[in-house]
Design a protein around this motif. Structure first.
Motif, PDB file in Angstrom:
ATOM      1  N   ALA A 124      -3.546  21.231  -5.347  1.00  0.00           N
ATOM      2  CA  ALA A 124      -3.338  21.171  -6.792  1.00  0.00           C
ATOM      3  C   ALA A 124      -1.878  20.746  -6.953  1.00  0.00           C
ATOM      4  O   ALA A 124      -0.989  21.320  -6.314  1.00  0.00           O
ATOM      5  N   ALA A 125      -1.632  19.742  -7.778  1.00  0.00           N
ATOM      6  CA  ALA A 125      -0.289  19.169  -7.811  1.00  0.00           C
ATOM      7  C   ALA A 125       0.035  18.554  -9.163  1.00  0.00           C
ATOM      8  O   ALA A 125      -0.846  18.343  -9.996  1.00  0.00           O
ATOM      9  N   THR A 126       1.308  18.254  -9.334  1.00  0.00           N
ATOM     10  CA  THR A 126       1.789  17.505 -10.488  1.00  0.00           C
ATOM     11  C   THR A 126       2.279  16.158  -9.986  1.00  0.00           C
ATOM     12  O   THR A 126       3.032  16.096  -9.002  1.00  0.00           O
ATOM     13  N   ALA A 127       1.852  15.104 -10.638  1.00  0.00           N
ATOM     14  CA  ALA A 127       2.259  13.749 -10.260  1.00  0.00           C
ATOM     15  C   ALA A 127       3.090  13.138 -11.379  1.00  0.00           C
ATOM     16  O   ALA A 127       2.864  13.408 -12.563  1.00  0.00           O
ATOM     17  N   SER A 128       4.040  12.316 -10.978  1.00  0.00           N
ATOM     18  CA  SER A 128       4.816  11.547 -11.952  1.00  0.00           C
ATOM     19  C   SER A 128       4.942  10.122 -11.426  1.00  0.00           C
ATOM     20  O   SER A 128       4.863   9.879 -10.219  1.00  0.00           O
ATOM     21  N   THR A 129       5.111   9.199 -12.344  1.00  0.00           N
ATOM     22  CA  THR A 129       5.233   7.789 -11.969  1.00  0.00           C
ATOM     23  C   THR A 129       6.619   7.276 -12.337  1.00  0.00           C
ATOM     24  O   THR A 129       7.240   7.747 -13.298  1.00  0.00           O
ATOM     25  N   SER A 130       7.092   6.330 -11.546  1.00  0.00           N
ATOM     26  CA  SER A 130       8.394   5.724 -11.819  1.00  0.00           C
ATOM     27  C   SER A 130       8.489   4.389 -11.092  1.00  0.00           C
ATOM     28  O   SER A 130       7.588   4.004 -10.348  1.00  0.00           O
ATOM     29  N   GLN A 131       9.590   3.736 -11.313  1.00  0.00           N
ATOM     30  CA  GLN A 131       9.955   2.554 -10.538  1.00  0.00           C
ATOM     31  C   GLN A 131      11.341   2.804  -9.942  1.00  0.00           C
ATOM     32  O   GLN A 131      12.209   1.944  -9.971  1.00  0.00           O
ATOM     33  N   ASP A 132      11.509   3.975  -9.369  1.00  0.00           N
ATOM     34  CA  ASP A 132      12.762   4.384  -8.738  1.00  0.00           C
ATOM     35  C   ASP A 132      13.037   3.456  -7.556  1.00  0.00           C
ATOM     36  O   ASP A 132      12.518   3.642  -6.464  1.00  0.00           O
ATOM     37  N   ARG A 133      13.864   2.445  -7.789  1.00  0.00           N
ATOM     38  CA  ARG A 133      14.112   1.409  -6.781  1.00  0.00           C
ATOM     39  C   ARG A 133      14.763   1.960  -5.523  1.00  0.00           C
ATOM     40  O   ARG A 133      14.444   1.523  -4.419  1.00  0.00           O
ATOM     41  N   ALA A 134      15.661   2.923  -5.671  1.00  0.00           N
ATOM     42  CA  ALA A 134      16.311   3.508  -4.496  1.00  0.00           C
ATOM     43  C   ALA A 134      15.280   4.220  -3.619  1.00  0.00           C
ATOM     44  O   ALA A 134      15.266   4.040  -2.392  1.00  0.00           O
ATOM     45  N   LYS A 135      14.402   5.009  -4.231  1.00  0.00           N
ATOM     46  CA  LYS A 135      13.399   5.742  -3.462  1.00  0.00           C
ATOM     47  C   LYS A 135      12.371   4.776  -2.874  1.00  0.00           C
ATOM     48  O   LYS A 135      11.947   4.938  -1.723  1.00  0.00           O
ATOM     49  N   LEU A 136      11.969   3.766  -3.646  1.00  0.00           N
ATOM     50  CA  LEU A 136      11.037   2.765  -3.126  1.00  0.00           C
ATOM     51  C   LEU A 136      11.634   2.078  -1.904  1.00  0.00           C
ATOM     52  O   LEU A 136      10.950   1.879  -0.894  1.00  0.00           O
ATOM     53  N   GLY A 137      12.911   1.712  -1.973  1.00  0.00           N
ATOM     54  CA  GLY A 137      13.575   1.081  -0.842  1.00  0.00           C
ATOM     55  C   GLY A 137      13.617   1.990   0.376  1.00  0.00           C
ATOM     56  O   GLY A 137      13.404   1.553   1.509  1.00  0.00           O
ATOM     57  N   GLU A 138      13.872   3.266   0.149  1.00  0.00           N
ATOM     58  CA  GLU A 138      13.924   4.252   1.241  1.00  0.00           C
ATOM     59  C   GLU A 138      12.562   4.415   1.915  1.00  0.00           C
ATOM     60  O   GLU A 138      12.473   4.555   3.130  1.00  0.00           O
ATOM     61  N   LEU A 139      11.493   4.389   1.127  1.00  0.00           N
ATOM     62  CA  LEU A 139      10.148   4.633   1.634  1.00  0.00           C
ATOM     63  C   LEU A 139       9.432   3.368   2.105  1.00  0.00           C
ATOM     64  O   LEU A 139       8.356   3.455   2.704  1.00  0.00           O
ATOM     65  N   TRP A 140      10.000   2.208   1.817  1.00  0.00           N
ATOM     66  CA  TRP A 140       9.329   0.934   2.085  1.00  0.00           C
ATOM     67  C   TRP A 140       8.992   0.793   3.561  1.00  0.00           C
ATOM     68  O   TRP A 140       9.761   1.200   4.432  1.00  0.00           O
ATOM     69  N   SER A 141       7.830   0.202   3.843  1.00  0.00           N
ATOM     70  CA  SER A 141       7.365   0.004   5.217  1.00  0.00           C
ATOM     71  C   SER A 141       6.581  -1.297   5.304  1.00  0.00           C
ATOM     72  O   SER A 141       6.284  -1.926   4.288  1.00  0.00           O
ATOM     73  N   MET A 142       6.222  -1.660   6.512  1.00  0.00           N
ATOM     74  CA  MET A 142       5.410  -2.853   6.716  1.00  0.00           C
ATOM     75  C   MET A 142       4.053  -2.687   6.034  1.00  0.00           C
ATOM     76  O   MET A 142       3.499  -3.641   5.492  1.00  0.00           O
ATOM     77  N   SER A 143       3.539  -1.470   6.041  1.00  0.00           N
ATOM     78  CA  SER A 143       2.261  -1.184   5.389  1.00  0.00           C
ATOM     79  C   SER A 143       2.354  -1.440   3.883  1.00  0.00           C
ATOM     80  O   SER A 143       1.458  -2.045   3.287  1.00  0.00           O
ATOM     81  N   ALA A 144       3.437  -0.985   3.263  1.00  0.00           N
ATOM     82  CA  ALA A 144       3.634  -1.229   1.832  1.00  0.00           C
ATOM     83  C   ALA A 144       3.769  -2.725   1.564  1.00  0.00           C
ATOM     84  O   ALA A 144       3.214  -3.247   0.588  1.00  0.00           O
ATOM     85  N   GLU A 145       4.486  -3.395   2.439  1.00  0.00           N
ATOM     86  CA  GLU A 145       4.694  -4.848   2.299  1.00  0.00           C
ATOM     87  C   GLU A 145       3.372  -5.606   2.338  1.00  0.00           C
ATOM     88  O   GLU A 145       3.194  -6.598   1.625  1.00  0.00           O
ATOM     89  N   ALA A 146       2.440  -5.134   3.164  1.00  0.00           N
ATOM     90  CA  ALA A 146       1.136  -5.796   3.265  1.00  0.00           C
ATOM     91  C   ALA A 146       0.395  -5.767   1.936  1.00  0.00           C
ATOM     92  O   ALA A 146      -0.247  -6.742   1.546  1.00  0.00           O
ATOM     93  N   TRP A 147       0.497  -4.643   1.209  1.00  0.00           N
ATOM     94  CA  TRP A 147      -0.199  -4.491  -0.070  1.00  0.00           C
ATOM     95  C   TRP A 147       0.605  -5.044  -1.233  1.00  0.00           C
ATOM     96  O   TRP A 147       0.042  -5.465  -2.245  1.00  0.00           O
ATOM     97  N   LEU A 148       1.924  -5.000  -1.120  1.00  0.00           N
ATOM     98  CA  LEU A 148       2.805  -5.415  -2.218  1.00  0.00           C
ATOM     99  C   LEU A 148       3.867  -6.374  -1.672  1.00  0.00           C
ATOM    100  O   LEU A 148       5.025  -5.998  -1.485  1.00  0.00           O
ATOM    101  N   PRO A 149       3.470  -7.645  -1.420  1.00  0.00           N
ATOM    102  CA  PRO A 149       4.399  -8.591  -0.804  1.00  0.00           C
ATOM    103  C   PRO A 149       5.628  -8.902  -1.661  1.00  0.00           C
ATOM    104  O   PRO A 149       6.618  -9.413  -1.145  1.00  0.00           O
ATOM    105  N   GLU A 150       5.595  -8.526  -2.931  1.00  0.00           N
ATOM    106  CA  GLU A 150       6.753  -8.757  -3.802  1.00  0.00           C
ATOM    107  C   GLU A 150       7.905  -7.800  -3.499  1.00  0.00           C
ATOM    108  O   GLU A 150       8.999  -7.936  -4.016  1.00  0.00           O
ATOM    109  N   GLY A 151       7.628  -6.775  -2.661  1.00  0.00           N
ATOM    110  CA  GLY A 151       8.676  -5.881  -2.193  1.00  0.00           C
ATOM    111  C   GLY A 151       8.963  -4.719  -3.125  1.00  0.00           C
ATOM    112  O   GLY A 151       8.385  -4.596  -4.206  1.00  0.00           O
ATOM    113  N   PRO A 152       9.908  -3.858  -2.718  1.00  0.00           N
ATOM    114  CA  PRO A 152      10.209  -2.655  -3.487  1.00  0.00           C
ATOM    115  C   PRO A 152      10.849  -2.939  -4.841  1.00  0.00           C
ATOM    116  O   PRO A 152      10.830  -2.078  -5.715  1.00  0.00           O
ATOM    117  N   ASP A 153      11.373  -4.138  -5.037  1.00  0.00           N
ATOM    118  CA  ASP A 153      11.983  -4.492  -6.323  1.00  0.00           C
ATOM    119  C   ASP A 153      11.047  -5.301  -7.216  1.00  0.00           C
ATOM    120  O   ASP A 153      11.458  -5.747  -8.294  1.00  0.00           O
TER     121      ASP A 153
END
Length: 161
Positions: free
Chosen positions: A82-111
């Motif tokens: 059971a959890a609380t979710a929030s959405t954002s476009q936190d570029r710093a956190k996206l950059g920190e978490l970015w991986s090849m797997s994310a790149e495969a689904w979102l080739p436009e990158g963390p920005d």
């Protein structure tokens, strides 16, 4: 039997099965979809990188209650968060978490304009652990049929995260 467990046990189980079924409410209906988890136990957070235009981001809006379900049927381990979710476009956190797997689904990158982050803070977990191999499970099922009584389903723990 219900007991109060340790959050470390929850994180250990999640590491074994990183794909969650994320359940949100969409137009009055509960909808689940598989999502790859980025686990950060030290933050008590689970992150998901996705598209801003996705239905789940719309379902969550800014913040919403959700459920994450994880399973490892081969080991009879199951977790419901059971959890609380929030959405954002936190570029710093996206950059920190970015991986090849994310790149495969979102080739436009963390920005990318359509790249979004779902941050999940778990409140409570339910763990089911049948502690049985597949062979032992079959034996339990056959014994239950012979006795005409349900098999022991293992232990269930409630964990405050």
């Amino acid at each position: 039997m219900t007991a109060h467990g340790n959050p470390d046990d929850v994180w250990a189980l999640l590491k074994k099965q990183p794909v969650a079924m994320m359940t949100t409410e969409e137009a009055g209906q509960l909808v689940s979809r598989p999502m790859y988890s980025i686990l950060r136990p030290d933050e008590n957070r689970i992150y998901f990188i996705t598209r801003l235009s996705s239905g789940k981001v719309g379902d969550i809006g800014g913040t919403a209650r959700i459920n994450l379900a994880y399973s490892d049927p081969g080991k009879s381990d199951y977790v419901s968060l059971a959890a609380t979710a929030s959405t954002s476009q936190d570029r710093a956190k996206l950059g920190e978490l970015w991986s090849m797997s994310a790149e495969a689904w979102l080739p436009e990158g963390p920005d990318g304009a359509d790249t979004a982050l779902i941050t999940v803070t778990p409140d409570e977990a339910k763990l089911w652990d049948a502690n049985s191999s597949s062979l032992l499970y079959v034996v339990k099922m056959l014994a239950a049929v012979a006795r005409q009584s349900p098999p022991d389903g293992g232990k269930v723990e409630t964990v405050t995260m």
